[in-house]
Design an enzyme around this catalytic site. Structure first.
Site, mmCIF file in Angstrom:
data_model
loop_
_atom_site.group_PDB
_atom_site.id
_atom_site.type_symbol
_atom_site.label_atom_id
_atom_site.label_comp_id
_atom_site.label_asym_id
_atom_site.label_seq_id
_atom_site.Cartn_x
_atom_site.Cartn_y
_atom_site.Cartn_z
ATOM 1 N N SER A 17 -54.680 -33.938 63.344
ATOM 2 C CA SER A 17 -54.672 -34.123 61.897
ATOM 3 C C SER A 17 -55.785 -33.317 61.231
ATOM 4 C CB SER A 17 -54.813 -35.605 61.551
ATOM 5 O OG SER A 17 -56.015 -36.126 62.064
ATOM 6 N N CYS A 18 -56.714 -32.790 62.013
ATOM 7 C CA CYS A 18 -57.809 -31.970 61.486
ATOM 8 C C CYS A 18 -57.296 -30.595 61.043
ATOM 9 C CB CYS A 18 -58.888 -31.784 62.540
ATOM 10 S SG CYS A 18 -59.653 -33.306 63.089
ATOM 11 N N MET A 19 -58.139 -29.898 60.278
ATOM 12 C CA MET A 19 -57.812 -28.557 59.807
ATOM 13 C C MET A 19 -58.846 -27.566 60.311
ATOM 14 S SD MET A 19 -55.134 -28.651 57.771
ATOM 15 C CE MET A 19 -55.298 -27.070 56.964
#
Length: 146
Positions: A17-19
């Site tokens: 879910s991180c960028m």
């Protein structure tokens, strides 16, 4: 967050879910990458690092790239991540991370040249400052360069 110049490369491994957001000056070959964990800092406490949030982390990234010699007018971005992982709660975090990263870059007038966001598969990204190429690796798509 890391800022450097060519011929260096940056990597972010296992983005769910991180960028992974890269802001760079393609003329001077100076740039940086931030690994965004959460969309905004409204719930940030004193022990939190600013760089784990899209807001204010991307603001700090842009400032750091300019301080390292990048020209503000030349800055562009590439990004990947924001997947819906595991359950409904984390799927919303991924979507919100992607949306907030885009919003902050737009507010800073940094054009997004390429992105690979959403879906349900984690990613590993590598950015080469010499070629200004981002390689995104996933189990479902393999390696994609942009």
């Amino acid at each position: 967050m890391k800022v450097s110049a060519a011929p260096d490369t940056f990597s972010a491994v296992g983005l769910g879910s991180c960028m992974g957001v890269v802001v760079y000056d393609p003329v001077r070959k100076i740039g940086g990458m931030i690994h965004v964990l959460l969309p905004n800092s409204k719930d940030m406490n004193a022990a939190d690092s600013r760089t784990k949030f899209a807001d204010p982390g991307i603001f700090d990234l842009v400032d750091a790239v300019v301080k390292a010699g990048g020209m503000r007018k030349n800055l562009v971005a590439k990004m990947a991540g924001g997947a819906a992982m595991l359950n409904a709660a984390t799927s919303q975090v991924g979507l919100r991370n992607a949306e907030e990263s885009k919003r902050v870059l737009e507010a800073l007038n940094v054009k997004i040249l390429a992105q690979d966001t959403g879906g349900t598969c984690g990613r590993t990204v590598t950015f080469d400052l010499q070629t200004c190429t981002m390689c995104v690796s996933t189990l479902s798509k393999g390696k994609v360069n942009f």
